[in-house]
Design an enzyme around this catalytic site. Structure first.
Site, PDB file in Angstrom:
ATOM      1  N   GLU A 121       0.838  -1.200   0.000  1.00  0.00           N
ATOM      2  CA  GLU A 121       0.000   0.000   0.000  1.00  0.00           C
ATOM      3  C   GLU A 121       0.877   1.257   0.000  1.00  0.00           C
ATOM      4  O   GLU A 121       1.883   1.306   0.715  1.00  0.00           O
ATOM      5  CB  GLU A 121      -0.841  -0.061   1.283  1.00  0.00           C
ATOM      6  CG  GLU A 121      -1.717   1.103   1.572  1.00  0.00           C
ATOM      7  CD  GLU A 121      -2.386   0.960   2.956  1.00  0.00           C
ATOM      8  OE1 GLU A 121      -3.205   1.811   3.280  1.00  0.00           O
ATOM      9  OE2 GLU A 121      -2.064   0.012   3.699  1.00  0.00           O
ATOM     10  N   TRP A 122       0.508   2.234  -0.794  1.00  0.00           N
ATOM     11  CA  TRP A 122       1.223   3.519  -0.803  1.00  0.00           C
ATOM     12  C   TRP A 122       0.710   4.374   0.353  1.00  0.00           C
ATOM     13  O   TRP A 122      -0.496   4.500   0.547  1.00  0.00           O
ATOM     14  CB  TRP A 122       0.986   4.251  -2.124  1.00  0.00           C
ATOM     15  CG  TRP A 122       1.533   5.654  -2.139  1.00  0.00           C
ATOM     16  CD1 TRP A 122       0.856   6.806  -1.871  1.00  0.00           C
ATOM     17  CD2 TRP A 122       2.889   6.027  -2.427  1.00  0.00           C
ATOM     18  NE1 TRP A 122       1.711   7.879  -1.977  1.00  0.00           N
ATOM     19  CE2 TRP A 122       2.959   7.434  -2.315  1.00  0.00           C
ATOM     20  CE3 TRP A 122       4.046   5.308  -2.767  1.00  0.00           C
ATOM     21  CZ2 TRP A 122       4.149   8.135  -2.521  1.00  0.00           C
ATOM     22  CZ3 TRP A 122       5.222   6.013  -2.973  1.00  0.00           C
ATOM     23  CH2 TRP A 122       5.270   7.417  -2.852  1.00  0.00           C
ATOM     24  N   LEU A 123       1.629   4.937   1.125  1.00  0.00           N
ATOM     25  CA  LEU A 123       1.224   5.872   2.176  1.00  0.00           C
ATOM     26  C   LEU A 123       1.760   7.257   1.820  1.00  0.00           C
ATOM     27  O   LEU A 123       2.928   7.399   1.451  1.00  0.00           O
ATOM     28  CB  LEU A 123       1.788   5.441   3.539  1.00  0.00           C
ATOM     29  CG  LEU A 123       1.319   4.100   4.118  1.00  0.00           C
ATOM     30  CD1 LEU A 123       1.988   3.847   5.468  1.00  0.00           C
ATOM     31  CD2 LEU A 123      -0.192   4.055   4.266  1.00  0.00           C
ATOM     32  N   ASP A 132      13.263  -3.007  14.262  1.00  0.00           N
ATOM     33  CA  ASP A 132      14.265  -2.085  13.695  1.00  0.00           C
ATOM     34  C   ASP A 132      13.724  -0.661  13.764  1.00  0.00           C
ATOM     35  O   ASP A 132      13.704   0.079  12.784  1.00  0.00           O
ATOM     36  CB  ASP A 132      14.541  -2.480  12.237  1.00  0.00           C
ATOM     37  CG  ASP A 132      15.795  -1.793  11.681  1.00  0.00           C
ATOM     38  OD1 ASP A 132      16.541  -1.175  12.457  1.00  0.00           O
ATOM     39  OD2 ASP A 132      16.011  -1.878  10.452  1.00  0.00           O
TER      40      ASP A 132
HETATM   41  P1  ADP Z   1      14.683   0.175   2.498  1.00  0.00           P
HETATM   42  O1  ADP Z   1      14.139  -1.203   2.661  1.00  0.00           O
HETATM   43  O2  ADP Z   1      15.509   0.318   1.256  1.00  0.00           O
HETATM   44  O3  ADP Z   1      15.406   0.692   3.720  1.00  0.00           O
HETATM   45  P2  ADP Z   1      12.292   1.646   3.227  1.00  0.00           P
HETATM   46  O4  ADP Z   1      11.238   0.617   3.393  1.00  0.00           O
HETATM   47  O5  ADP Z   1      12.907   2.215   4.457  1.00  0.00           O
HETATM   48  O6  ADP Z   1      13.428   1.122   2.226  1.00  0.00           O
HETATM   49  O7  ADP Z   1      11.659   2.817   2.348  1.00  0.00           O
HETATM   50  C1  ADP Z   1      12.459   3.854   1.835  1.00  0.00           C
HETATM   51  C2  ADP Z   1      11.669   5.156   1.779  1.00  0.00           C
HETATM   52  O8  ADP Z   1      10.544   5.022   0.906  1.00  0.00           O
HETATM   53  C3  ADP Z   1      11.063   5.539   3.134  1.00  0.00           C
HETATM   54  O9  ADP Z   1      11.941   6.310   3.892  1.00  0.00           O
HETATM   55  C4  ADP Z   1       9.828   6.308   2.728  1.00  0.00           C
HETATM   56  O10 ADP Z   1      10.148   7.655   2.465  1.00  0.00           O
HETATM   57  C5  ADP Z   1       9.407   5.656   1.434  1.00  0.00           C
HETATM   58  N1  ADP Z   1       8.360   4.647   1.703  1.00  0.00           N
HETATM   59  C6  ADP Z   1       8.503   3.475   2.360  1.00  0.00           C
HETATM   60  N2  ADP Z   1       7.350   2.797   2.410  1.00  0.00           N
HETATM   61  C7  ADP Z   1       6.438   3.557   1.768  1.00  0.00           C
HETATM   62  C8  ADP Z   1       5.022   3.402   1.489  1.00  0.00           C
HETATM   63  N3  ADP Z   1       4.356   2.319   1.859  1.00  0.00           N
HETATM   64  N4  ADP Z   1       4.416   4.396   0.805  1.00  0.00           N
HETATM   65  C9  ADP Z   1       5.094   5.487   0.402  1.00  0.00           C
HETATM   66  N5  ADP Z   1       6.413   5.676   0.631  1.00  0.00           N
HETATM   67  C10 ADP Z   1       7.086   4.741   1.311  1.00  0.00           C
END
Ligand code: ADP
Length: 288
Positions: free
Chosen positions: A92-94, A195
């Site tokens: 899901e996009w947040l 984490d």
């Molecule tokens: P990684 O696994 O590479 O560490 P993350 O899961 O931390 O990646 O996501 C990287 C960035 O993408 C986050 O800091 C956030 O800004 C954006 N992001 C992560 N999940 C979502 C989501 N569900 N919807 C929109 N943006 C997201």
């Protein structure tokens, strides 16, 4: 690849999805993040090498279990798979916004609710191994928290650290000493994020707190609180909210350093450098 991902989204949602636009989203430590949209629905996709599929499967399972507790908001996972020599996860996009004090307090309350969710079997561990950063995290089920944390968290990381050239005391003696430190502490297993640094905590544009990118397992809830304090701490409102729902036990302050030692050892294993001496100092503190 985008075509195959779209087909998979169509399949799991039962509603036709075609990628109209995909856009790279920065900010990740490990994977490449994208937003994909058909104009009406938007999803968040992470890509990595094919070999990382298991990491995404574990992330999807962790997100789903956290989602199922119906406590704190997490992006609902849709699917993961492999395409064009890439592995991917779709969720899901947040839409994120700024967190104010009320949102931080709510985040504390909601995390406490997740931690209070009953465990399926009273054991520590998880259905599968996962990763912390890109380091393997072993989650074999155990009845005893002190044994679980000493062996599968600290012992595992110390063995890796020694292979990396780090200088640490004898591993088995350290494991035994840590079990001793935790000997009188018998927490109930909580579903933990695993984490929880500030980069994995956010607030939606609608003001709803959310947590992302977990390294989920059933453990002592204090590991999540400890990690929030590791790099400067979350705002006071977060702890106020948490303690209002599920007050921390006495002795947390003493265990905090031990729990964070795990992440500092992991930082040494991932990044090297000064984390070695920091980990040694923490170990000395814990065992003093
Ligand atoms: P990684 O696994 O590479 O560490 P993350 O899961 O931390 O990646 O996501 C990287 C960035 O993408 C986050 O800091 C956030 O800004 C954006 N992001 C992560 N999940 C979502 C989501 N569900 N919807 C929109 N943006 C997201």
């Amino acid at each position: 690849m985008w075509l195959e991902i779209a087909e998979q989204i169509t399949k799991v949602t039962g509603k036709s999805f075609e990628v109209q636009q995909h856009r790279s989203v920065g900010g990740g430590c490990i994977n490449q993040g994208y937003s994909i949209t058909d104009g009406a629905r938007t999803y968040f996709v992470k890509l990595n090498q094919a070999s990382q599929l298991e990491m995404f499967e574990a992330e999807a399972l962790g997100l789903q279990q956290m989602y199922d507790t119906q406590s704190i908001r997490v992006p609902q996972p849709l699917c993961c798979g492999m395409s064009d020599r890439n592995s991917y996860i779709v969720m899901e996009w947040l839409e994120f916004g700024r967190a104010d004090n009320a949102a931080w307090e709510e985040m504390g309350r909601k995390l406490a609710q997740m931690h209070a969710y009953p465990s399926p079997n009273g054991k520590f561990g998880w259905e599968r191994n996962n990763t912390i950063g890109s380091t393997p995290q072993v989650n074999a089920w155990m009845d005893n928290w002190s044994e679980f944390f000493a062996e599968q968290r600290i012992g595992y990381q110390i063995r890796l650290a020694k292979r990396r050239g780090g200088s640490f005391p004898d591993t088995n003696a350290t494991i035994a000493a840590i079990q001793e430190v935790l000997a009188d502490w018998q927490p109930s297993p909580s579903l933990v994020h695993g984490d929880l640094w500030s980069g994995n905590a956010a607030c939606t544009a609608a003001g709803e707190p959310a947590i992302l990118d977990p390294a989920t397992y059933w453990g002592d809830r204090e590991v999540d609180l400890a990690m929030t304090e590791l790099f400067g701490g979350f705002p006071a409102a977060f702890y106020r909210g948490y303690n209002a729902v599920f007050p921390l036990n006495e002795g947390y302050q003493r265990r905090k350093t031990l729990y964070n030692l795990y992440h500092i050892l992991n930082h040494f294993n991932l990044f090297g450098g000064g984390y070695e001496s920091q980990a040694r100092r923490m170990l000395d503190d814990v065992l003093r």
